[in-house]
Design an enzyme around this catalytic site. Structure first.
Site, PDB file in Angstrom:
ATOM      1  N   ASP A   1      69.615 -43.474  93.444  1.00 58.78           N
ATOM      2  CA  ASP A   1      68.511 -44.472  93.458  1.00 58.78           C
ATOM      3  C   ASP A   1      68.660 -45.883  92.981  1.00 58.78           C
ATOM      4  O   ASP A   1      68.086 -46.910  93.210  1.00 58.78           O
ATOM      5  CB  ASP A   1      67.209 -43.961  92.503  1.00 58.78           C
ATOM      6  CG  ASP A   1      67.954 -43.680  91.123  1.00 58.78           C
ATOM      7  OD1 ASP A   1      69.123 -43.932  90.638  1.00 58.78           O
ATOM      8  OD2 ASP A   1      67.266 -43.106  90.436  1.00 58.78           O
ATOM      9  N   HIS A   2      69.967 -46.259  92.359  1.00 60.37           N
ATOM     10  CA  HIS A   2      70.336 -47.515  91.843  1.00 60.37           C
ATOM     11  C   HIS A   2      70.936 -48.278  92.825  1.00 60.37           C
ATOM     12  O   HIS A   2      70.565 -49.454  93.191  1.00 60.37           O
ATOM     13  CB  HIS A   2      70.812 -47.518  90.535  1.00 60.37           C
ATOM     14  CG  HIS A   2      70.173 -47.043  89.099  1.00 60.37           C
ATOM     15  ND1 HIS A   2      69.351 -45.887  88.943  1.00 60.37           N
ATOM     16  CD2 HIS A   2      69.818 -47.847  88.043  1.00 60.37           C
ATOM     17  CE1 HIS A   2      68.837 -46.130  87.899  1.00 60.37           C
ATOM     18  NE2 HIS A   2      69.067 -47.184  87.220  1.00 60.37           N
TER      19      HIS A   2
ATOM     20  N   ASP B   1      70.268 -42.187  81.645  1.00 62.30           N
ATOM     21  CA  ASP B   1      69.351 -43.252  81.816  1.00 62.30           C
ATOM     22  C   ASP B   1      68.287 -43.406  80.726  1.00 62.30           C
ATOM     23  O   ASP B   1      67.818 -42.324  80.442  1.00 62.30           O
ATOM     24  CB  ASP B   1      68.684 -43.054  83.217  1.00 62.30           C
ATOM     25  CG  ASP B   1      67.973 -44.345  83.770  1.00 62.30           C
ATOM     26  OD1 ASP B   1      68.666 -45.228  84.697  1.00 62.30           O
ATOM     27  OD2 ASP B   1      66.800 -44.739  83.189  1.00 62.30           O
TER      28      ASP B   1
ATOM     29  N   ARG C   1      61.101 -53.633  82.199  1.00 61.86           N
ATOM     30  CA  ARG C   1      61.951 -54.680  81.411  1.00 61.86           C
ATOM     31  C   ARG C   1      61.791 -56.147  81.898  1.00 61.86           C
ATOM     32  O   ARG C   1      61.788 -56.117  83.190  1.00 61.86           O
ATOM     33  CB  ARG C   1      63.142 -54.128  81.480  1.00 61.86           C
ATOM     34  CG  ARG C   1      63.387 -52.908  80.377  1.00 61.86           C
ATOM     35  CD  ARG C   1      64.935 -52.386  80.542  1.00 61.86           C
ATOM     36  NE  ARG C   1      64.893 -51.306  79.446  1.00 61.86           N
ATOM     37  CZ  ARG C   1      65.827 -50.224  79.588  1.00 61.86           C
ATOM     38  NH1 ARG C   1      66.777 -50.156  80.558  1.00 61.86           N
ATOM     39  NH2 ARG C   1      65.743 -49.390  78.594  1.00 61.86           N
TER      40      ARG C   1
ATOM     41  N   SER D   1      69.114 -50.364  77.979  1.00 57.40           N
ATOM     42  CA  SER D   1      69.467 -49.419  78.870  1.00 57.40           C
ATOM     43  C   SER D   1      70.624 -48.450  78.205  1.00 57.40           C
ATOM     44  O   SER D   1      71.040 -48.741  76.983  1.00 57.40           O
ATOM     45  CB  SER D   1      70.393 -49.783  80.080  1.00 57.40           C
ATOM     46  OG  SER D   1      71.655 -50.250  79.880  1.00 57.40           O
TER      47      SER D   1
ATOM     48  N   ARG E   1      73.524 -47.558  79.555  1.00 59.98           N
ATOM     49  CA  ARG E   1      74.694 -47.810  80.324  1.00 59.98           C
ATOM     50  C   ARG E   1      75.874 -47.859  79.487  1.00 59.98           C
ATOM     51  O   ARG E   1      76.164 -48.708  78.408  1.00 59.98           O
ATOM     52  CB  ARG E   1      74.638 -49.066  81.402  1.00 59.98           C
ATOM     53  CG  ARG E   1      74.770 -50.465  80.733  1.00 59.98           C
ATOM     54  CD  ARG E   1      74.219 -51.302  81.475  1.00 59.98           C
ATOM     55  NE  ARG E   1      73.119 -51.408  82.215  1.00 59.98           N
ATOM     56  CZ  ARG E   1      72.275 -52.327  82.507  1.00 59.98           C
ATOM     57  NH1 ARG E   1      72.562 -53.908  82.248  1.00 59.98           N
ATOM     58  NH2 ARG E   1      71.138 -52.283  82.817  1.00 59.98           N
TER      59      ARG E   1
END
Ligand code: MIC
Ligand code: SF4
Length: 660
Positions: free
Chosen positions: A68-69, A123, A383, A537, A539
């Protein structure tokens, strides 16, 4: 006779999944994980790590890999990653949600989430699942890989904050305004070490996806997660999703206790907006007059449900987007997209002049639709960190879909209450259910070849620490540094997520583009920062890429939860100043030394950092749990997990899967 203990909702789910530790606030606990999710931008690393652990199949009840990203295919990179993700999922018992099927959190809520279960996702907005009473937490990809292998998920036993919702939302005020109000009161670091549990009479007036908007954006509080009870509204939603059997009721015991309480009177709330550049910079929309708006974006995992898109369509019907505004609309899932197409709402959106984007994260992560220079962009997202939109000097405001449309129609920041009578939205008794966007894993994994294109580079290894840590202070930063500052995303950088040597060239790009070169020349070193370092995030690239550049330790006033874990997972020592004032005792460029590293890591007391440049020392602590100490000393979580598995395989009759 002892009274039976009255538990809150969080304690109930934690107790049912507890594998190690005790439910004592502030101590480390390990819990069994029922479900995992990954998305493509963090997923490639997570599956490379799962492969490195060496298990043939996931040990969870359900694991789903979403795409999706990284949806823009401007070169082979993202397409390579999608192909790898599809094949690796098929081989290891993982469901694969194809590109176009939707944003992971929205789809997971619709098709997979279950009340009372645990979910870990690579995520930070995984807490979306809390809207249906799931204990859903964001984590780094390596933690998710371990959970897929059946290992426990470790967290600090949180304080539980009860947010009591009283009354009922007034017309044009919506769930987004509730979470913006919570952010206004608690701030972006107010949730660290806490889980937010919603309760009170106002809960039942909120539909499931409205609750999910609130738990989703609870990530911006720094909270471990947020959770709602599972009630009749939850049952209604699961029934309409064709999953009535997945429902179970879930609520706190009457008289359960909480560490903190917040009361929000829904009747008193008005439409709110978070001003640039922080989600807690919240103000009433009506107080901002004559702010011209150039872009409006509706979508993201926070506000892209059927209900949200229907309100957008009804507000736009028969009207036109203001000529000076570029408006985009992104349905959260294929299901939502198909339903608004079937009922004609999509036609109303198109007719208004809004631009339609495929179901994905899109502009939320700077994957296209970067605003023009200096533009004001009003978004229904979660965000608004500086530069995240792809345009450094853009001014991003966060608001409800209702406020977004009001701005799109008038061309300026507008309170939606000026829009007349609020349209009524009927929720469907049955959603479109075809699941063609989800591919089941192979029945015979031996027939599946995992496909790796040239974009997928091998994992860099963390180094095992020696007896002292030395290096220069490569960078000194202020409070609230986000992972977007440390490791930016956006359409140029995201395609490099599977290629650590290449992506590491962008570490701290926004703050100091010379960082990677300087770090390599200096042979690594330290970063010094303020409060809430690494917010945002999940990440793990914000730890992995700095590790690749030689980062050895980070010394700050306080950390955000997920980033701290990611640092440990990659063998970087997280340290906090014993006295915040010592932040002033370090200047960028100072050479630092931590002697007797092995001893100080094993101990629990403060230890000195020598500033070789100034000749002075200051005290820091690491606050590591016993397990975290072992992870650091093993040179990271991957080494640690492999070592444990080797031990377990030589010990008789032990499985990797932890039992509750
Ligand atoms: C985000 O919203 O910042 C992201 C992009 O979804 C990240 C994950 C990532 O960086 O890939 C998150 O929230 O964890
Ligand atoms: Fe995607 Fe944005 Fe949600 Fe992150 S916050 S998962 S980028 S939609």
């Amino acid at each position: 006779m002892a009274q039976p203990q009255r538990l809150n909702l969080v304690q109930k789910i934690l107790a049912a999944h507890l594998v190690s530790g005790k439910l004592e606030v502030g101590t480390e606990i390990g819990i069994r994980i029922d479900q995992t999710l990954t998305q493509d931008a963090t997923g490639t690393m997570s599956y490379l790590q799962f492969e490195a652990i060496g298990l043939p199949k996931v040990a969870t009840d359900l694991s789903v890999s979403y795409v999706d990203h990284n949806m823009l295919q401007t070169g082979f990179e993202n397409a390579d990653d999608h192909r790898y993700l599809q094949s690796v999922a098929s081989k290891h018992g993982i469901y694969f949600s194809r590109p176009g099927n939707g944003i992971c959190h929205q789809v997971h809520l619709e098709r997979f989430g279950k009340p009372g279960t645990t979910l870990v996702g690579s995520d930070s907005h995984t807490p979306t699942g809390g809207g249906m009473g799931q204990l859903a937490m964001g984590a780094g990809g390596l933690d998710v890989a371990v959970a897929m292998g059946g290992g426990p998920f470790f967290l600090t036993c949180p304080k539980v904050v009860r947010v009591e919702l009283k009354g009922k939302l007034q017309p044009w005020v919506s769930a987004k305004d509730i979470i913006l109000e919570v952010l206004r009161r608690l701030t972006v670091k107010g949730g660290v070490g806490k889980i937010i549990e919603y309760s009170g009479p106002g809960v039942k007036s909120l539909s499931l996806t409205e609750r999910a908007t609130i738990t989703n954006m609870g990530a911006e509080l720094g909270a471990t997660t947020s959770v709602f009870p599972s009630d009749e509204r939850t049952r209604e939603f699961l029934k309409a999703q064709g999953r009535p059997k997945d429902w179970r009721p879930l609520a706190a015991d009457a008289g359960a206790s909480y560490e903190e309480e917040v009361i929000i009177d829904l009747n008193q709330l008005t439409p709110l907006v978070a001003q640039p550049h922080s989600p807690d910079n919240v103000i009433e929309v009506k107080k901002l007059k004559d702010v011209a708006v150039q872009q409006v974006c509706v979508g993201s995992c926070t506000n892209s449900s059927y209900r949200d898109l229907m309100i957008v369509a009804k507000m736009l019907k028969g009207k036109h987007v203001h000529p000076s505004v570029s408006m985009t609309v992104t349905p959260g899932s294929k299901q939502v997209f198909q339903m608004i197409a079937n009922n004609g709402a999509l036609a109303d959106i198109i007719a208004s002049g809004a631009r339609i984007i495929e179901s994905a994260c899109g502009p939320c992560i700077g994957m296209g639709q970067a605003p023009s220079s200096g533009a004001v962009s009003v978004r229904s997202f979660n965000r608004n960190f500086e530069g995240r939109s792809g345009t450094k000097d853009a001014k991003v405001y966060l608001a409800s879909p209702e406020t977004c449309v009001a701005c799109a129609l008038t061309g300026k920041l507008t309170d939606p209450r000026e829009m007349g009578k609020m349209p009524k939205i009927e929720l469907p008794a049955k959603f479109v259910l075809d699941d063609i966007g989800v591919i089941a894993p192979a029945k015979d994994p031996s027939k599946v070849e995992v496909l790796r294109g040239p974009n997928i580079k091998p994992l860099p290894a963390a180094t095992v620490p020696g007896d002292k840590l030395t290096g220069v202070t490569l960078l000194k930063v202020v409070d609230n540094i986000t992972t977007d500052h440390i490791m930016p995303a956006g359409s140029k950088v995201l395609p490099l997520r599977s290629n650590i040597p290449a992506i590491s060239e962008f570490v701290f790009f926004q703050i100091d583009p010379t960082f990677p070169k300087r770090a390599k020349e200096a042979g690594g070193g330290f970063v010094v920062g303020g409060e809430n370092y690494g917010q945002g995030s999940s990440r793990e690239h914000a730890a992995l890429a700095p590790m690749y550049l030689g980062l050895k330790g980070v010394i700050v006033k306080s950390f955000a939860r997920i980033h701290r874990s990611n640092l440990i997972n990659f063998g970087i020592l997280p340290m906090t100043f014993v006295s915040g004032g010592d932040y002033e005792a370090v200047t960028q460029g100072d050479a630092l030394e931590i002697p007797d590293l092995q001893t100080v890591v094993k101990a629990d007391h403060p230890f000195p950092v020598k500033n070789l440049t100034s000749g002075k020392s200051f005290q820091v602590t690491h606050g590591l749990s016993g397990r975290e100490k072992d992870v650091i000393l093993a040179g990271g979580l991957l080494n640690y997990t492999r070592q444990r598995m080797e031990k377990e395989s030589t010990a008789p009759k032990k499985s990797v899967k932890a039992k509750a």
